[in-house]
Design a protein around this motif. Sequence first.
Motif, PDB file in Angstrom:
ATOM      1  N   TYR A   1       0.843  -1.193   0.000  1.00  0.00           N
ATOM      2  CA  TYR A   1       0.000   0.000   0.000  1.00  0.00           C
ATOM      3  C   TYR A   1       0.880   1.246   0.000  1.00  0.00           C
ATOM      4  CZ  TYR A   1      -3.798  -3.131   1.406  1.00  0.00           C
ATOM      5  OH  TYR A   1      -4.731  -4.142   1.463  1.00  0.00           O
ATOM      6  N   MET A   2       0.320   2.357  -0.431  1.00  0.00           N
ATOM      7  CA  MET A   2       1.063   3.614  -0.428  1.00  0.00           C
ATOM      8  C   MET A   2       0.959   4.273   0.952  1.00  0.00           C
ATOM      9  SD  MET A   2       2.112   3.388  -3.467  1.00  0.00           S
ATOM     10  CE  MET A   2       2.915   4.968  -3.740  1.00  0.00           C
ATOM     11  N   TYR A   3       2.052   4.874   1.375  1.00  0.00           N
ATOM     12  CA  TYR A   3       2.103   5.521   2.682  1.00  0.00           C
ATOM     13  C   TYR A   3       0.998   6.548   2.846  1.00  0.00           C
ATOM     14  CZ  TYR A   3       4.000   8.372   6.517  1.00  0.00           C
ATOM     15  OH  TYR A   3       4.158   9.076   7.677  1.00  0.00           O
ATOM     16  N   GLU A   4       0.721   7.313   1.788  1.00  0.00           N
ATOM     17  CA  GLU A   4      -0.318   8.335   1.868  1.00  0.00           C
ATOM     18  C   GLU A   4      -1.687   7.729   2.194  1.00  0.00           C
ATOM     19  OE1 GLU A   4       3.046   9.837  -0.564  1.00  0.00           O
ATOM     20  OE2 GLU A   4       1.874   7.981  -0.559  1.00  0.00           O
ATOM     21  N   ASP A   5      -1.937   6.536   1.670  1.00  0.00           N
ATOM     22  CA  ASP A   5      -3.205   5.859   1.942  1.00  0.00           C
ATOM     23  C   ASP A   5      -3.227   5.275   3.350  1.00  0.00           C
ATOM     24  OD1 ASP A   5      -4.161   6.419  -0.631  1.00  0.00           O
ATOM     25  OD2 ASP A   5      -3.219   4.625  -1.450  1.00  0.00           O
ATOM     26  N   LEU A   6      -2.100   4.736   3.782  1.00  0.00           N
ATOM     27  CA  LEU A   6      -2.029   4.171   5.128  1.00  0.00           C
ATOM     28  C   LEU A   6      -2.266   5.240   6.190  1.00  0.00           C
ATOM     29  CD1 LEU A   6       1.064   1.814   4.703  1.00  0.00           C
ATOM     30  CD2 LEU A   6      -1.348   1.147   4.760  1.00  0.00           C
ATOM     31  N   LYS A   7      -1.784   6.439   5.949  1.00  0.00           N
ATOM     32  CA  LYS A   7      -1.968   7.527   6.921  1.00  0.00           C
ATOM     33  C   LYS A   7      -3.430   7.901   7.101  1.00  0.00           C
ATOM     34  CE  LYS A   7       0.885  10.561   5.153  1.00  0.00           C
ATOM     35  NZ  LYS A   7       1.625  11.852   5.052  1.00  0.00           N
ATOM     36  N   GLN A   8      -4.269   7.572   6.138  1.00  0.00           N
ATOM     37  CA  GLN A   8      -5.696   7.896   6.211  1.00  0.00           C
ATOM     38  C   GLN A   8      -6.500   6.810   6.917  1.00  0.00           C
ATOM     39  OE1 GLN A   8      -6.655  10.966   5.223  1.00  0.00           O
ATOM     40  NE2 GLN A   8      -4.463  11.211   4.792  1.00  0.00           N
ATOM     41  N   ARG A   9      -5.887   5.687   7.190  1.00  0.00           N
ATOM     42  CA  ARG A   9      -6.588   4.566   7.815  1.00  0.00           C
ATOM     43  C   ARG A   9      -6.415   4.590   9.330  1.00  0.00           C
ATOM     44  NH1 ARG A   9      -4.721  -0.820   4.772  1.00  0.00           N
ATOM     45  NH2 ARG A   9      -5.454  -1.608   6.791  1.00  0.00           N
ATOM     46  N   GLU A  10      -7.511   4.666  10.029  1.00  0.00           N
ATOM     47  CA  GLU A  10      -7.463   4.738  11.491  1.00  0.00           C
ATOM     48  C   GLU A  10      -6.831   3.489  12.096  1.00  0.00           C
ATOM     49  OE1 GLU A  10     -10.528   5.324  15.281  1.00  0.00           O
ATOM     50  OE2 GLU A  10     -11.234   5.626  13.221  1.00  0.00           O
ATOM     51  N   ASP A  11      -7.086   2.332  11.477  1.00  0.00           N
ATOM     52  CA  ASP A  11      -6.572   1.087  12.044  1.00  0.00           C
ATOM     53  C   ASP A  11      -5.065   0.930  11.900  1.00  0.00           C
ATOM     54  OD1 ASP A  11      -6.624   0.750   9.290  1.00  0.00           O
ATOM     55  OD2 ASP A  11      -7.315  -1.328   9.362  1.00  0.00           O
ATOM     56  N   CYS A  12      -4.423   1.822  11.154  1.00  0.00           N
ATOM     57  CA  CYS A  12      -2.980   1.717  10.909  1.00  0.00           C
ATOM     58  C   CYS A  12      -2.143   2.653  11.776  1.00  0.00           C
ATOM     59  CB  CYS A  12      -2.666   2.012   9.438  1.00  0.00           C
ATOM     60  SG  CYS A  12      -3.343   0.804   8.283  1.00  0.00           S
ATOM     61  N   GLN A  13      -2.782   3.526  12.525  1.00  0.00           N
ATOM     62  CA  GLN A  13      -2.039   4.578  13.201  1.00  0.00           C
ATOM     63  C   GLN A  13      -1.076   4.073  14.266  1.00  0.00           C
ATOM     64  OE1 GLN A  13      -2.125   7.564  11.672  1.00  0.00           O
ATOM     65  NE2 GLN A  13      -3.402   6.271  10.356  1.00  0.00           N
ATOM     66  N   LEU A  14      -1.499   3.092  15.052  1.00  0.00           N
ATOM     67  CA  LEU A  14      -0.622   2.572  16.103  1.00  0.00           C
ATOM     68  C   LEU A  14       0.617   1.920  15.492  1.00  0.00           C
ATOM     69  CD1 LEU A  14      -0.319   2.132  19.168  1.00  0.00           C
ATOM     70  CD2 LEU A  14      -1.401  -0.110  18.852  1.00  0.00           C
TER      71      LEU A  14
END
Length: 212
Positions: free
Chosen positions: A104-117
């Motif tokens: 996945y692209m970092y920009e997309d991961l930053k928008q996902r709440e489940d990825c923040q931790l």
Amino acid sequence: MDLRIHRYLPLTSVEGPGKRFCLWVQGCSIRCEGCAVPWTWSVDNGKVISIDQLFHEIKESKENHDIEGVTFLGGEPFDQPEALGELAQKVKSLGLTVMSFSGYMYEDLKQREDCQLFLSAIDLLIDGPFVKEKLDLSRPWTGSSNQRYHFLTDKYKHLEQQIASISNKIEIRILEDGLVSVNGMATQQTLEELFHKTEFKKLSPTKFKEQG
């Protein structure tokens, strides 16, 4: 919390900076064409292991091998971000670094709440899907030229200007059952040439499996 994994190595020197514990998760929703490890795609394969058990193994590796960090590979790590987020935070509590790959692209991961931790614990992220037409092993730890390095903390920031001088490497292990295990970055042609030039060629072809 549990995690579905493919396998792990207590010690490797080719899956990121320095000596590392390396964990391959099982399951990938991206499934890039030409992927070197398609057997890590299915969520029906692999095994389920608790975060506590993995953390115990990582602590053992730190004590026995003086590792500097942990690398998460796949499969796709960000298909299990909550579990890896919990594990990565525990890893940081030991003073170890965290490196992860993602299709996945970092920009997309930053928008996902489940990825923040999970993202908050990562020192070095390599993102982007493998693109067969852009095969490029001239840079360390990446398989195609579209993939990018994200230095999310200062821990490996110094490597940003040194990337071109770092070579890809592979490790070869012969297991007790005769299986030849390979990890690191190399083309299939390179692996075939290597095995034809060594005594490994005497092994049955079914005894060799590239592990990623």
